[in-house]
Design an enzyme around this catalytic site. Structure first.
Site, PDB file in Angstrom:
ATOM      1  N   ASP A  54       0.882  -1.176   0.000  1.00 14.33           N
ATOM      2  CA  ASP A  54       0.000   0.000   0.000  1.00 14.33           C
ATOM      3  C   ASP A  54       0.920   1.227   0.000  1.00 14.33           C
ATOM      4  OD1 ASP A  54      -2.377   1.607   0.335  1.00 14.33           O
ATOM      5  OD2 ASP A  54      -1.916   1.805   2.454  1.00 14.33           O
ATOM      6  N   SER A  55       0.306   2.408  -0.107  1.00  8.41           N
ATOM      7  CA  SER A  55       1.097   3.637  -0.034  1.00  8.41           C
ATOM      8  C   SER A  55       1.614   3.869   1.393  1.00  8.41           C
ATOM      9  CB  SER A  55       0.235   4.819  -0.446  1.00  8.41           C
ATOM     10  OG  SER A  55      -0.897   4.899   0.397  1.00  8.41           O
TER      11      SER A  55
ATOM     12  N   CYS B 170      -4.521  -1.748  -1.611  1.00 11.89           N
ATOM     13  CA  CYS B 170      -4.763  -0.318  -1.828  1.00 11.89           C
ATOM     14  C   CYS B 170      -5.743  -0.202  -2.995  1.00 11.89           C
ATOM     15  CB  CYS B 170      -3.426   0.327  -2.188  1.00 11.89           C
ATOM     16  SG  CYS B 170      -3.552   2.020  -2.768  1.00 11.89           S
TER      17      CYS B 170
ATOM     18  N   GLU C 153      -3.309   8.875   8.024  1.00 19.49           N
ATOM     19  CA  GLU C 153      -1.866   8.595   8.001  1.00 19.49           C
ATOM     20  C   GLU C 153      -1.146   9.408   9.078  1.00 19.49           C
ATOM     21  OE1 GLU C 153       1.182   6.310   6.440  1.00 19.49           O
ATOM     22  OE2 GLU C 153      -0.853   6.228   5.667  1.00 19.49           O
TER      23      GLU C 153
ATOM     24  N   HIS D  86      -7.263   2.699   4.024  1.00 20.07           N
ATOM     25  CA  HIS D  86      -7.029   3.475   5.247  1.00 20.07           C
ATOM     26  C   HIS D  86      -8.314   3.595   6.083  1.00 20.07           C
ATOM     27  CE1 HIS D  86      -3.276   4.743   3.369  1.00 20.07           C
ATOM     28  NE2 HIS D  86      -2.930   5.422   4.463  1.00 20.07           N
TER      29      HIS D  86
HETATM   30  N1  DGL Z   1      -4.878   3.128   1.070  1.00 26.74           N
HETATM   31  C1  DGL Z   1      -4.917   3.570  -0.268  1.00 26.74           C
HETATM   32  C2  DGL Z   1      -6.181   3.242  -0.996  1.00 26.74           C
HETATM   33  O1  DGL Z   1      -6.794   2.255  -0.671  1.00 26.74           O
HETATM   34  C3  DGL Z   1      -4.243   4.831  -0.657  1.00 26.74           C
HETATM   35  C4  DGL Z   1      -4.474   6.085   0.087  1.00 26.74           C
HETATM   36  C5  DGL Z   1      -3.539   7.138  -0.464  1.00 26.74           C
HETATM   37  O2  DGL Z   1      -2.329   6.915  -0.402  1.00 26.74           O
HETATM   38  O3  DGL Z   1      -4.034   8.140  -0.994  1.00 26.74           O
HETATM   39  O4  DGL Z   1      -6.575   3.896  -1.931  1.00 26.74           O
END
Ligand code: DGL
Length: 270
Positions: free
Chosen positions: A13-14, A76, A157, A191
């Site tokens: 994930d990010s 993600c 975050e 998230h």
């Molecule tokens: N957790 C991620 C998602 O499901 C990315 C959130 C992000 O980095 O903007 O999209």
């Protein structure tokens, strides 16, 4: 037994969002060794272009393949919408690739036909129209309402939830007429399970809040079982890599995986 069964599961994930998926996998498949990659240097993914996310995804897939992962879980939604098809092709026979969107579509197909379903997610996920596309492809009788909620992932975050400001931001977004009052709301960003309780409080039991982490873990479990790839020996050690160290990542990792977690730095170089 398949000779790859003892190889690890790669998850990325990010940032910390994918830990919600990793946690669901750990609970459902406690014998599996997990290798987690948080691309904190490029966070947030949600406001990046499709091409940029594809480039990051390929770099991370290279790391996970180097570590001999038998499956790569794109934990993600932004990367699942931007890179899933590309990664499947790129990785080929070296590993199986799982995304977090298809398992949720399966869940909607099984339980939410004829319902109004809302999806909230990053700009990348919502602008990609991926949920509508997949629902149309399967001809599902679901009324879809989508809304991008770009402040939520950076807010989470930063460890900013369960307080007055997060409640206010959540309430502003969920009151948007574009979303209406759906029967179910999909948390279209990994998230968001971290603010699931606050979202449920907003709806006061009138909307079911759906989180894709358990659905994704179930899809992984089905794949491992049907391919004879379940790890027969219990692995206690998981590895957590980040492309840039952040304190909030370390804190979140400990919250999900306990005090013993050691974060390792693995820069991807731009
Ligand atoms: N957790 C991620 C998602 O499901 C990315 C959130 C992000 O980095 O903007 O999209």
């Amino acid at each position: 037994m398949n000779k790859l069964a003892e190889n690890p599961i790669g998850i990325f994930d990010s940032g910390i969002g994918g830990l919600t998926v990793a946690h669901a996998i750990k609970n459902m498949l406690p014998h599996e060794e997990l290798i987690y990659f948080g691309d904190t240097a490029h966070l947030p993914y949600g406001d990046k272009s499709e091409a940029a996310i594809q480039a990051y995804s390929v770099k991370i897939a290279n790391v996970l393949l180097l570590k001999k992962c038998k499956v790569i879980v794109i934990a993600c939604h932004s990367a699942s919408s931007a890179s899933y098809e590309l990664l499947k092709e790129y990785v080929g026979n070296e590993a199986h690739v799982i995304n977090v969107i298809d398992p949720m579509i399966d869940e909607l197909a099984a339980h939410y036909c004829q319902a109004t379903v809302g999806v909230i997610g990053t700009k990348r996920t919502i602008q990609s129209g991926i949920y509508l596309k997949k629902i149309k492809e399967r001809d599902l009788p679901i009324q879809l309402r989508t809304l991008s909620t770009p402040l939520l992932a950076p807010m989470i975050e930063e460890g900013f939830f369960n307080n007055q400001i997060s409640k206010e931001i959540i309430s502003q977004y969920l009151s948007d007429s574009q979303l209406g009052k759906p029967d179910a709301l999909v948390l279209g960003c990994t998230h968001y399970p971290l603010i699931k309780t606050e979202i449920e409080e907003f709806y006061q039991g009138k909307t079911v809040v759906l989180d894709s982490s358990v659905a994704a873990a179930r899809s992984l479990s089905l794949y491992l079982t049907s391919s004879n790839l379940l790890n027969p020996s219990k692995k206690e050690v998981h590895h957590f890599y980040v492309s840039d160290y952040t304190e909030s990542f370390e804190a979140a990792t400990r919250m999900f995986f306990g005090e013993t977690v050691k974060l390792e730095s693995y820069p991807l170089w731009n």
